[in-house]
Design a protein around this motif. Structure first.
Motif, mmCIF file in Angstrom:
data_model
loop_
_atom_site.group_PDB
_atom_site.id
_atom_site.type_symbol
_atom_site.label_atom_id
_atom_site.label_comp_id
_atom_site.label_asym_id
_atom_site.label_seq_id
_atom_site.Cartn_x
_atom_site.Cartn_y
_atom_site.Cartn_z
ATOM 1 N N LEU A 1 37.095 37.108 50.290
ATOM 2 C CA LEU A 1 36.999 38.251 49.392
ATOM 3 C C LEU A 1 36.335 39.417 50.121
ATOM 4 N N GLY A 2 36.854 40.595 49.891
ATOM 5 C CA GLY A 2 36.240 41.797 50.440
ATOM 6 C C GLY A 2 35.137 42.286 49.524
ATOM 7 N N PRO A 3 34.353 43.228 49.989
ATOM 8 C CA PRO A 3 33.201 43.690 49.214
ATOM 9 C C PRO A 3 33.566 44.319 47.866
ATOM 10 N N ASP A 4 34.770 44.809 47.718
ATOM 11 C CA ASP A 4 35.161 45.457 46.459
ATOM 12 C C ASP A 4 36.167 44.645 45.655
ATOM 13 N N ASP A 5 36.485 43.455 46.085
ATOM 14 C CA ASP A 5 37.532 42.662 45.433
ATOM 15 C C ASP A 5 37.194 42.267 44.002
ATOM 16 N N LEU A 6 35.938 42.114 43.678
ATOM 17 C CA LEU A 6 35.550 41.715 42.326
ATOM 18 C C LEU A 6 34.816 42.824 41.573
ATOM 19 N N GLY A 7 34.889 44.018 42.103
ATOM 20 C CA GLY A 7 34.271 45.145 41.425
ATOM 21 C C GLY A 7 32.756 45.077 41.456
ATOM 22 N N LEU A 8 32.168 45.831 40.555
ATOM 23 C CA LEU A 8 30.711 45.945 40.503
ATOM 24 C C LEU A 8 30.044 44.602 40.211
ATOM 25 N N LEU A 9 30.633 43.836 39.301
ATOM 26 C CA LEU A 9 30.035 42.536 38.968
ATOM 27 C C LEU A 9 30.040 41.593 40.174
#
Length: 102
Positions: free
Chosen positions: A37-45
């Motif tokens: 997973l990249g740093p933004d793949d799951l959004g803020l949560l």
């Protein structure tokens, strides 16, 4: 007689089964290996509380286990195949010796 009979075809059948299992594990590995997973793949949560890192760590551990499983299944299949081939060779030798005595 030792009280048991080696069924060579059963050994070969189990070798094929082990190879099929190995292929299944390798396919599972192919679906996750190197996929992080990249740093933004799951959004803020996902950024909070290290969720992304935890997911990536779990994926890496799973990949490691699958790799070991694939290797172990391959070794088991190779070993069982060697047993079957040895048994075939021994039976051929015994048959050849019996033919010489007739």
């Amino acid at each position: 007689m030792s009280g048991f009979e080696v069924v060579i075809e059963a050994l070969h059948k189990n070798v094929r089964f082990l190879h099929q299992a190995e292929d299944s594990w390798a396919a599972a590995l192919g679906k996750i290996d190197g996929k992080l997973l990249g740093p933004d793949d799951l959004g803020l949560l996902g950024k909070q509380n290290g969720v992304i890192q935890d997911c990536n760590d779990a994926s890496a551990k799973l990949a490691e286990g699958l790799k070991r499983g694939v290797e172990n299944l391959q070794k088991a299949a190779d070993s069982l195949k060697a047993v079957a081939e040895d048994r075939v060779r021994r039976e051929e030798e015994i048959t050849a010796q019996l033919k010489k005595t007739q």
